[in-house]
Write a protein that holds these residues in place. Sequence first.
Motif, PDB file in Angstrom:
ATOM      1  N   MET A 259      33.542 -34.789  -4.026  1.00  0.00           N
ATOM      2  CA  MET A 259      32.576 -35.870  -4.069  1.00  0.00           C
ATOM      3  C   MET A 259      33.352 -37.184  -4.072  1.00  0.00           C
ATOM      4  SD  MET A 259      29.525 -36.414  -6.913  1.00  0.00           S
ATOM      5  CE  MET A 259      28.558 -34.973  -6.542  1.00  0.00           C
ATOM      6  N   LYS A 260      33.381 -37.831  -2.899  1.00  0.00           N
ATOM      7  CA  LYS A 260      34.087 -39.109  -2.778  1.00  0.00           C
ATOM      8  C   LYS A 260      33.178 -40.228  -2.293  1.00  0.00           C
ATOM      9  CE  LYS A 260      38.761 -37.528  -1.899  1.00  0.00           C
ATOM     10  NZ  LYS A 260      39.916 -37.679  -1.021  1.00  0.00           N
ATOM     11  N   LYS A 261      32.217 -39.858  -1.420  1.00  0.00           N
ATOM     12  CA  LYS A 261      31.282 -40.837  -0.867  1.00  0.00           C
ATOM     13  C   LYS A 261      29.879 -40.288  -1.098  1.00  0.00           C
ATOM     14  CE  LYS A 261      34.471 -42.574   2.609  1.00  0.00           C
ATOM     15  NZ  LYS A 261      34.646 -42.960   4.014  1.00  0.00           N
ATOM     16  N   VAL A 262      29.159 -40.950  -1.995  1.00  0.00           N
ATOM     17  CA  VAL A 262      27.873 -40.436  -2.453  1.00  0.00           C
ATOM     18  C   VAL A 262      26.773 -41.439  -2.125  1.00  0.00           C
ATOM     19  CG1 VAL A 262      26.563 -39.579  -4.426  1.00  0.00           C
ATOM     20  CG2 VAL A 262      29.055 -39.291  -4.373  1.00  0.00           C
ATOM     21  N   ALA A 263      25.742 -40.984  -1.415  1.00  0.00           N
ATOM     22  CA  ALA A 263      24.560 -41.803  -1.147  1.00  0.00           C
ATOM     23  C   ALA A 263      23.435 -41.312  -2.055  1.00  0.00           C
ATOM     24  CB  ALA A 263      24.147 -41.687   0.315  1.00  0.00           C
ATOM     25  N   VAL A 264      22.887 -42.215  -2.860  1.00  0.00           N
ATOM     26  CA  VAL A 264      21.758 -41.916  -3.738  1.00  0.00           C
ATOM     27  C   VAL A 264      20.553 -42.624  -3.141  1.00  0.00           C
ATOM     28  CG1 VAL A 264      20.835 -42.085  -6.085  1.00  0.00           C
ATOM     29  CG2 VAL A 264      23.303 -41.768  -5.736  1.00  0.00           C
ATOM     30  N   PHE A 265      19.506 -41.856  -2.842  1.00  0.00           N
ATOM     31  CA  PHE A 265      18.362 -42.437  -2.146  1.00  0.00           C
ATOM     32  C   PHE A 265      17.082 -41.715  -2.542  1.00  0.00           C
ATOM     33  CE2 PHE A 265      20.078 -39.035   0.313  1.00  0.00           C
ATOM     34  CZ  PHE A 265      19.032 -38.441   0.988  1.00  0.00           C
ATOM     35  N   GLY A 266      15.960 -42.298  -2.154  1.00  0.00           N
ATOM     36  CA  GLY A 266      14.638 -41.759  -2.458  1.00  0.00           C
ATOM     37  C   GLY A 266      13.653 -42.892  -2.641  1.00  0.00           C
ATOM     38  N   ASN A 267      12.439 -42.537  -2.984  1.00  0.00           N
ATOM     39  CA  ASN A 267      11.372 -43.514  -3.141  1.00  0.00           C
ATOM     40  C   ASN A 267      11.658 -44.432  -4.325  1.00  0.00           C
ATOM     41  OD1 ASN A 267       8.912 -44.854  -2.817  1.00  0.00           O
ATOM     42  ND2 ASN A 267       7.741 -42.971  -2.571  1.00  0.00           N
ATOM     43  N   THR A 268      10.989 -45.570  -4.342  1.00  0.00           N
ATOM     44  CA  THR A 268      11.132 -46.534  -5.422  1.00  0.00           C
ATOM     45  C   THR A 268      10.651 -45.943  -6.755  1.00  0.00           C
ATOM     46  OG1 THR A 268      10.680 -48.826  -6.063  1.00  0.00           O
ATOM     47  CG2 THR A 268       8.866 -47.638  -5.026  1.00  0.00           C
ATOM     48  N   GLY A 269      11.250 -46.416  -7.832  1.00  0.00           N
ATOM     49  CA  GLY A 269      10.812 -45.983  -9.161  1.00  0.00           C
ATOM     50  C   GLY A 269      11.218 -44.572  -9.533  1.00  0.00           C
ATOM     51  N   GLY A 270      12.201 -44.008  -8.862  1.00  0.00           N
ATOM     52  CA  GLY A 270      12.614 -42.641  -9.154  1.00  0.00           C
ATOM     53  C   GLY A 270      13.782 -42.539 -10.117  1.00  0.00           C
ATOM     54  N   GLY A 271      14.277 -43.667 -10.597  1.00  0.00           N
ATOM     55  CA  GLY A 271      15.414 -43.636 -11.503  1.00  0.00           C
ATOM     56  C   GLY A 271      16.757 -43.562 -10.800  1.00  0.00           C
TER      57      GLY A 271
END
Length: 178
Positions: free
Chosen positions: A1-13
């Motif tokens: 794990m070197k390049k991590v994209a965190v994504f999803g709908n708004t308000g998901g923490g």
Amino acid sequence: MKKVAVFGNTGGGKSTLSIRLSEITGLPLHVLDKIQYRAGGAPVSPEEFKRAHETILAEDRWIIDGYGSPDTLWPRLSMADSLVYVDLPLRVHFWWVTKRFVTGRLNPPEGWPKDSPILKSSLSSYRVLWLCHKHLTPKYREYVKEARYTKNVYHLQSIDQISKFFKSVERAKFEDGA
């Protein structure tokens, strides 16, 4: 794990998750809302945002939290070796946007630029909730379904799965001796 994209709908923490993930892994965290907006909530120019985004992508290690823009999202997901997709039930996203709005005056939301307008930003989040759910969520789900063959994919669909995700990351760090 070197390049991590965190994504999803708004308000998901996502921001809270990204901060904790950065603390556990030591990876540098880049919050797109803080790059895309100045203190007080004024947007930077699209060109300035894109340049900053490209600079981050060129780094060897990162966690990038957020959406950004349509022309930066898909290249970022493509370059990431690990995808963390926060896909909670819509009612949870709605509740957490409401909670963030109510508590935001006393405790500014994590991942938001300093002095962000809570009411204006919250109203925007309510509009984005349904639009993202209707248009982006199906694309996100399809993307992570295909990406699981070539990337580390964490499709988090419940609060319990988020908790288990952190335990697995902590365990992996411990086993790697880091």
